[in-house]
Design a protein around this motif. Structure first.
Motif, short mmCIF file in Angstrom:
data_model
loop_
_atom_site.label_atom_id
_atom_site.label_comp_id
_atom_site.label_asym_id
_atom_site.label_seq_id
_atom_site.Cartn_x
_atom_site.Cartn_y
_atom_site.Cartn_z
N ILE A 88 -7.58 -6.12 -0.84
CA ILE A 88 -6.70 -5.05 -0.37
C ILE A 88 -5.98 -4.38 -1.53
O ILE A 88 -5.87 -3.16 -1.59
N ALA A 89 -5.51 -5.18 -2.49
CA ALA A 89 -4.76 -4.63 -3.62
C ALA A 89 -5.62 -3.70 -4.46
O ALA A 89 -5.11 -2.78 -5.09
N HIS A 90 -6.92 -3.92 -4.49
CA HIS A 90 -7.80 -3.11 -5.32
C HIS A 90 -8.60 -2.08 -4.53
O HIS A 90 -9.50 -1.45 -5.05
N ALA A 91 -8.22 -1.91 -3.28
CA ALA A 91 -8.85 -0.86 -2.46
C ALA A 91 -8.35 0.50 -2.96
O ALA A 91 -7.25 0.60 -3.50
N SER A 102 6.37 6.30 -0.03
CA SER A 102 5.31 6.03 -1.00
C SER A 102 4.89 4.56 -0.97
O SER A 102 3.98 4.17 -1.67
N THR A 103 5.60 3.74 -0.19
CA THR A 103 5.27 2.33 -0.09
C THR A 103 4.37 2.13 1.11
O THR A 103 4.72 2.49 2.22
N GLY A 104 3.21 1.54 0.87
CA GLY A 104 2.28 1.26 1.94
C GLY A 104 1.96 -0.22 2.00
O GLY A 104 2.52 -1.02 1.24
N ILE A 105 1.08 -0.57 2.87
CA ILE A 105 0.71 -1.98 3.04
C ILE A 105 0.10 -2.57 1.77
O ILE A 105 0.27 -3.74 1.49
N ARG A 106 -0.56 -1.74 0.97
CA ARG A 106 -1.14 -2.23 -0.29
C ARG A 106 -0.06 -2.83 -1.19
O ARG A 106 -0.34 -3.77 -1.94
N ASP A 107 1.15 -2.30 -1.15
CA ASP A 107 2.23 -2.79 -2.01
C ASP A 107 2.60 -4.24 -1.69
O ASP A 107 3.10 -4.95 -2.54
N PHE A 108 2.38 -4.66 -0.44
CA PHE A 108 2.67 -6.04 -0.08
C PHE A 108 1.73 -7.01 -0.80
O PHE A 108 2.03 -8.17 -0.97
N PHE A 109 0.55 -6.53 -1.15
CA PHE A 109 -0.49 -7.41 -1.65
C PHE A 109 -0.63 -7.39 -3.17
O PHE A 109 -1.50 -8.06 -3.71
N VAL A 110 0.16 -6.61 -3.85
CA VAL A 110 0.06 -6.53 -5.31
C VAL A 110 1.03 -7.52 -5.90
O VAL A 110 2.23 -7.38 -5.76
N TRP A 111 0.49 -8.54 -6.58
CA TRP A 111 1.33 -9.51 -7.26
C TRP A 111 0.63 -10.18 -8.38
O TRP A 111 -0.39 -10.27 -8.70
#
Length: 111
Positions: A88-91, A102-111
């Protein structure tokens, strides 16, 4: 001799423990960054987090059924959310979060 788990519930529970471990690693990484993200107070974030833990537990149960080695079951539960997080983070980006933020669901998965 290695003990095995012998019920659906025990396999699901150990898989969930692996998924919870992935979340603990996530929060450890955030702690090292010196910031707590705004989404930490979001109900949506915690729903997604619980869903990821349950996905890990479910995939461990699908893989092993009611009979599995605890170490293997744990690592399937751990690996499933991490693999999904990386996918998801690299989609490709392109869709903004709800209400135009500007915050989407992808932001939850970037760590």
């Amino acid at each position: 001799m290695v003990a095995t788990l012998s019920s659906d519930f025990s396999v699901f529970s150990v898989g969930a423990a692996g998924g919870i471990s992935a979340e603990v690693l996530h929060w450890y990484g955030l702690r090292r960054g010196g910031r707590v993200p705004i989404y930490a107070k979001s109900v949506f974030y915690w729903i997604v987090t619980i869903a990821m833990v349950l996905v890990g537990a479910f995939l461990a149960w699908v893989r092993f059924g009611s009979d599995g080695v605890p170490f293997d079951v744990y690592f399937v539960g751990l690996a499933a959310p991490i693999i999904l997080q990386k996918l998801i983070a690299h989609a490709p980006a392109g869709v903004k979060g709800s209400r135009g933020s500007s915050t989407g669901i992808r932001d939850f998965f970037v760590w």
